[in-house]
Design a protein around this motif. Structure first.
Motif, PDB file in Angstrom:
ATOM      1  N   SER A 248      -4.226  -9.973  -9.079  1.00  0.00           N
ATOM      2  CA  SER A 248      -4.045 -10.013  -7.620  1.00  0.00           C
ATOM      3  C   SER A 248      -3.895  -8.623  -6.990  1.00  0.00           C
ATOM      4  CB  SER A 248      -2.791 -10.826  -7.281  1.00  0.00           C
ATOM      5  OG  SER A 248      -1.638 -10.216  -7.865  1.00  0.00           O
ATOM      6  N   ASP A 249      -4.042  -7.568  -7.789  1.00  0.00           N
ATOM      7  CA  ASP A 249      -3.692  -6.220  -7.323  1.00  0.00           C
ATOM      8  C   ASP A 249      -4.352  -5.818  -6.001  1.00  0.00           C
ATOM      9  OD1 ASP A 249      -2.012  -5.927  -9.409  1.00  0.00           O
ATOM     10  OD2 ASP A 249      -3.187  -4.446 -10.499  1.00  0.00           O
ATOM     11  N   LYS A 252      -2.644  -7.408  -2.885  1.00  0.00           N
ATOM     12  CA  LYS A 252      -1.200  -7.272  -2.665  1.00  0.00           C
ATOM     13  C   LYS A 252      -0.799  -6.593  -1.357  1.00  0.00           C
ATOM     14  CE  LYS A 252       0.559  -7.364  -7.401  1.00  0.00           C
ATOM     15  NZ  LYS A 252       1.089  -6.520  -8.466  1.00  0.00           N
ATOM     16  N   GLN A 256       1.492 -12.111   0.459  1.00  0.00           N
ATOM     17  CA  GLN A 256       2.815 -12.206  -0.153  1.00  0.00           C
ATOM     18  C   GLN A 256       2.661 -12.641  -1.609  1.00  0.00           C
ATOM     19  OE1 GLN A 256       4.872 -14.949   2.393  1.00  0.00           O
ATOM     20  NE2 GLN A 256       5.063 -13.468   4.052  1.00  0.00           N
ATOM     21  N   THR A 257       3.313 -11.888  -2.512  1.00  0.00           N
ATOM     22  CA  THR A 257       3.304 -12.239  -3.925  1.00  0.00           C
ATOM     23  C   THR A 257       4.737 -12.250  -4.436  1.00  0.00           C
ATOM     24  OG1 THR A 257       3.124  -9.931  -4.648  1.00  0.00           O
ATOM     25  CG2 THR A 257       1.043 -11.104  -4.278  1.00  0.00           C
ATOM     26  N   GLY A 261       3.516 -10.808  -9.268  1.00  0.00           N
ATOM     27  CA  GLY A 261       2.204 -10.607  -8.651  1.00  0.00           C
ATOM     28  C   GLY A 261       1.462 -11.890  -8.346  1.00  0.00           C
ATOM     29  N   ILE A 263       0.240 -14.822  -6.228  1.00  0.00           N
ATOM     30  CA  ILE A 263       0.109 -14.981  -4.775  1.00  0.00           C
ATOM     31  C   ILE A 263       0.915 -16.194  -4.342  1.00  0.00           C
ATOM     32  CG2 ILE A 263      -1.505 -15.453  -2.887  1.00  0.00           C
ATOM     33  CD1 ILE A 263      -3.658 -13.963  -4.536  1.00  0.00           C
TER      34      ILE A 263
END
Length: 315
Positions: A248-249, A252, A256-257, A261, A263
């Motif tokens: 998910s980098d 981000k 919102q994570t 990480g 989501i």
């Protein structure tokens, strides 16, 4: 840089991505799907899938994903090779950069990039992948009924996997690097009170051995200490339970994570905090991580994308 505008963009090609493409294609959203680094996702590394409904005899992971891919193509999904390397979700249409060379502007976006299991980094983990090495007890535990297995990890996930495997296997070794378990008290008690589970504290797994599959693990007790011990233990299966890293980098800065990480989505839906952006499958699921739950969330994401586009007058 080349730019293209699409109604519905899907990033990722596991059960979530392909199912989203099937539903979006049937809804005439002309979905474009980028398959990522591993077309078919984690399931392509799994030999037999026996818990996906509709396959009473089981099916291989690669075959299942190929079937889903063909179904998505049949309903008009544009399936492409390529990796999302950057994202700008600050305003619609959302801009996703593919392979650092092309920008796709999307009216709606479905993120199905999955999560990657963490491994120890041993060469033997690759060598025995699918033939004794697994990162999912729920997926593969059944194959080790009445056999001896080892689980690596000391947190809640490791304790949960060890307890689950103990209901199937004849013996479970829990390999813990530290002299204690990090898991919650209730999970610790379950493990320590289970006669089938033996906890090997202060142990590191440094290799595996076997002809045509895992037959044992090379262990080091109190690694680096003056009283270090090295020995082998016979096992039939080696399970990693040291966590997953959601892919998910690039999202981000906008979504919102949680602290790992994953989501975060609105309860019971694939909706993120950005309107028109949806997350499906393992990238948003720290709890279940199953093909069937990923597929279901891909269906939800496509239906939500269609409703969003209708509401925006974009369909």
């Amino acid at each position: 840089m080349e730019t293209e505008r699409v109604k519905c963009l899907i990033i990722g090609s596991g059960p979530a991505g392909y199912t989203a493409a099937i539903y979006a294609g049937r809804a005439n959203l002309a979905p474009v799907l980028y398959e990522g680094l591993q077309p078919g996702g984690q399931l392509t590394t799994t030999t037999d899938v026996e818990n996906f409904p509709g396959y009473p005899e089981g099916i291989s992971g690669p075959q299942l994903m190929d079937d889903l891919r063909k179904q998505a193509a049949r309903f008009g999904a544009d399936l492409r090779f390529g990796v999302a390397t950057a994202a700008d979700l600050s305003k619609a249409p959302y801009r996703i950069t593919i392979d650092d060379e092309k920008v796709v502007e999307a009216d709606s976006l479905i993120i199905a990039t999955g999560a990657t299991a963490k491994y120890l980094g041993l060469e033997d983990e690759k060598k025995y992948a699918g033939i004794g090495v697994s990162a999912c007890a729920t997926c593969d535990g059944f194959f080790y009924r009445k056999k001896v297995v080892a689980v690596v990890g000391g947190g809640d996930t490791a304790c949960e996997e060890a307890t689950y495997l103990a209901s199937l296997a004849s013996k479970v070794y829990l390999i813990v690097r530290k002299p204690y378990l990090r898991a919650s008290q209730i999970m610790q008690e379950r493990v320590l009170n289970n006669e089938k589970i033996e906890v090997l504290f202060e142990h590191n797994a440094v290799g595996l051995y076997g002809e045509g599959g895992v037959e044992g693990v090379h262990l080091v007790k109190r690694m680096g200490q003056p009283d270090e011990e090295r020995y082998d233990k016979a096992i039939d299966g080696f399970f990693l339970a040291i966590g997953h890293q959601p892919n998910s980098d690039i999202f981000k800065p906008y979504l919102q994570t949680d602290e790992t990480g994953y989501i975060q989505t609105e309860a019971g839906t694939p909706r993120t905090n950005v309107p028109g952006v949806f997350a499906a499958g393992d990238v948003a699921d720290p709890h279940y991580r199953q093909a069937i739950t990923a597929a279901a969330s891909g269906c939800k994401a496509a239906i939500e994308a269609e409703r969003y586009l209708l509401a925006q007058g974009l369909k």
